[in-house]
Design an enzyme around this catalytic site. Structure first.
Site, PDB file in Angstrom:
ATOM      1  N   LYS A   1       0.815  -1.212   0.000  1.00  0.00           N
ATOM      2  CA  LYS A   1       0.000   0.000   0.000  1.00  0.00           C
ATOM      3  C   LYS A   1       0.850   1.265   0.000  1.00  0.00           C
ATOM      4  O   LYS A   1       0.389   2.334  -0.389  1.00  0.00           O
ATOM      5  CB  LYS A   1      -0.976  -0.023   1.163  1.00  0.00           C
ATOM      6  CG  LYS A   1      -1.995  -1.146   0.977  1.00  0.00           C
ATOM      7  CD  LYS A   1      -3.127  -1.098   1.953  1.00  0.00           C
ATOM      8  CE  LYS A   1      -4.188  -2.121   1.612  1.00  0.00           C
ATOM      9  NZ  LYS A   1      -3.760  -3.513   1.886  1.00  0.00           N
TER      10      LYS A   1
HETATM   11  C1  LIG Z   1      -4.484  -4.564   1.528  1.00  0.00           C
HETATM   12  C2  LIG Z   1      -3.752  -5.834   1.434  1.00  0.00           C
HETATM   13  C3  LIG Z   1      -4.163  -6.860   0.575  1.00  0.00           C
HETATM   14  C4  LIG Z   1      -5.427  -6.759  -0.256  1.00  0.00           C
HETATM   15  O1  LIG Z   1      -5.320  -5.765  -1.250  1.00  0.00           O
HETATM   16  P1  LIG Z   1      -6.641  -5.225  -1.971  1.00  0.00           P
HETATM   17  O2  LIG Z   1      -6.190  -4.117  -2.847  1.00  0.00           O
HETATM   18  O3  LIG Z   1      -7.542  -4.772  -0.869  1.00  0.00           O
HETATM   19  O4  LIG Z   1      -7.210  -6.367  -2.720  1.00  0.00           O
HETATM   20  C5  LIG Z   1      -3.384  -8.001   0.495  1.00  0.00           C
HETATM   21  N1  LIG Z   1      -2.265  -8.136   1.235  1.00  0.00           N
HETATM   22  C6  LIG Z   1      -1.839  -7.176   2.071  1.00  0.00           C
HETATM   23  C7  LIG Z   1      -0.605  -7.393   2.861  1.00  0.00           C
HETATM   24  C8  LIG Z   1      -2.560  -5.983   2.186  1.00  0.00           C
HETATM   25  O5  LIG Z   1      -2.126  -5.029   3.018  1.00  0.00           O
END
Ligand SMILES: *Cc1c(COP(=O)(O)O)cnc(C)c1O
Length: 462
Positions: free
Chosen positions: A112
């Protein structure tokens, strides 16, 4: 470049306003009116360039006149300079024709950071230019919140409030949210699960008088600018493996469908992607939906991959919008039905078009642990539980097309699960080694809209 809502009833906005707004006023999500494409030569030309240069060339057509070239380049450069790896998104090999895209070298050790660090820089430029202040409220299952706090801490035109489900995030995730000492950072532990956090956030956005009063801005994965930032690493990974002259597939550990939807955008921009494989943990609404055609809520089951513990996959609405031939009224109808009854049946035509692009798989808790152990034994890679869900699903989709599994978090973010699976306790990178000594600052809040709004009104700087 114009952005329209998936429900067809909100004002058409430019990139800058769509970014600052987040959720559209008709309850829908903003998507580009048209998807710009890159030519084969332009894609081939990305080979060998820095991540930042590739990011500029891939994202520039979506930004329109919201930022100048110089502003946009500077934002990209600043966004990724705090990453702990020169490649930003390095690609490793796991097995013949199976590759791991490491997306966890940012400041909070999860993918993210790619989007959030860029959004922080872009918000700062846009707000300073207009002398505006906003209140960012985010809901997190763990990783979005810390990434948002890390991106916005100390910025002068922003207050950032993060709602996380009390007791349901890992200690590392919680401490990353509660230890920053800047006065504009507010970590809120909500009595409820992640879907409650997300629902209260949506309620706040739908309360237009509150929304305007505090200058509410959203940075959740529904924010188009986040999806856009994530498109970049699909290109850099595929080009490393021979695109545009060779097809590539991706498996993506999926929760809110933001990360994998970015892959779909890359595909529509011209990147030769064969399959996009949705990897779900035991919260498998997307896998069930692709198999049965029924999108049905089923309660959240807490797992060892908590960032994927959701029952409503917000960004799936964007894929539905395309699958329904960009018919906003049809999307509004199924979303209303889901709100009223907890589910809906995808039309045959839409289901068929989803299945042409997406495949899916679901992984149990036991399989997740076994995959962490097996990958360590076979390839000397220590996976976080989310990445392990991806690798397990990818393993059953391997073939002649190279497969890239997205490693979404660093194993040290989930040390208990990794230790339980392997006996090894992954250590934090040196730059965060003192995380457990720093004092925490957090407010426990009820799952109640008006209490939350009151708290935000009182806490934000004027
Ligand atoms: C947020 C997250 C996901 C899922 O991602 P999306 O974009 O919500 O599908 C998967 N793995 C980790 C470690 C995350 O932080």
């Amino acid at each position: 470049m114009n952005y329209v809502s998936t429900r067809g009833q909100a004002p058409v906005l430019g990139f800058g306003e769509a970014m600052l707004t987040g959720l559209a006023r008709d309850g829908g999500l903003y998507v580009p009116q048209d998807i710009p494409t890159l030519t084969t030569d332009q894609i081939a030309g990305l080979a060998g360039s820095s991540y930042e240069e590739a990011a500029f060339r891939i994202m520039r057509p979506f930004v329109g006149d919201a930022f100048t070239d110089d502003e946009f380049r500077a934002a990209i450069d600043r966004a990724y300079q705090g990453f702990g790896h020169a490649a930003r998104a390095p690609l490793k090999q796991l097995a013949p024709n199976h590759f791991l895209l490491e997306l966890f070298h940012g400041p909070t050790l999860a993918f993210k950071d790619f989007a959030m660090q860029l959004i922080g820089q872009l918000f700062q430029i846009a707000l300073a230019r207009d002398g505006r202040r906003v209140t960012i409220v985010g809901a997190t299952s763990g990783d979005t919140g810390s990434a948002a706090i890390e991106a916005f801490r100390g910025l002068s035109n922003v207050d950032v409030f993060i709602l996380f489900p009390h007791g349901r995030v890992s200690d590392v995730q919680r401490r990353q949210m509660t230890t920053p000492s800047e006065a504009n950072v507010h970590a809120l532990a909500l009595d409820g699960d992640f879907d409650d956090c997300q629902s209260r956030l949506k309620d706040m956005f739908n309360d237009f008088s509150f929304r305007d009063e505090v200058g509410l801005a959203g940075v959740n994965s529904i924010n188009w600018a986040r999806v856009l930032a994530q498109v970049v690493y699909y290109f850099t990974a595929a080009v490393s493996l021979g695109a545009p002259h060779r097809k590539v597939s991706f498996t993506v550990p999926t929760g809110n469908f933001g990360d994998i939807f970015a892959g779909d955008i890359a595909r529509r921009m011209g990147l030769p992607i064969d399959k996009l494989v949705i990897a779900a943990n035991q919260n498998d609404i997307l896998d069930r939906c692709l198999r049965s055609g029924r999108y049905q809520m089923d309660g959240v089951k807490p797992s060892i991959s908590p960032s994927m513990d959701i029952q409503i996959s917000s960004n799936f609405e964007r894929a539905l919008f395309d699958a329904y031939g960009r018919d906003g009224a049809a999307v509004a109808r199924v979303m209303e039905e889901m709100k009223a009854t907890g589910g809906f049946t995808v039309s045959q035509g839409a289901l068929q078009s989803l299945r042409e692009i997406f495949a899916s798989g679901r992984v149990s808790e036991e399989e997740t642990r076994a995959t962490i152990a097996a990958t360590l034994a076979q390839s000397a890679e220590l996976l976080c539980p989310h990445s392990a869900v991806g690798v397990k699903v990818a393993n059953s989709h391997l073939g002649t097309v190279p497969m890239v599994t997205l490693a979404t978090a660093h194993p040290a973010k989930f040390p208990d699960a990794v230790e339980a699976a392997t006996g090894l306790r992954p250590g934090l990178p040196p730059r965060m080694a003192d995380l457990f000594e720093r004092p925490e600052r957090v407010t426990r809040v009820p799952n109640d809209l008006s209490a939350l709004e009151t708290l935000i009104r009182e806490r934000r700087a004027l």
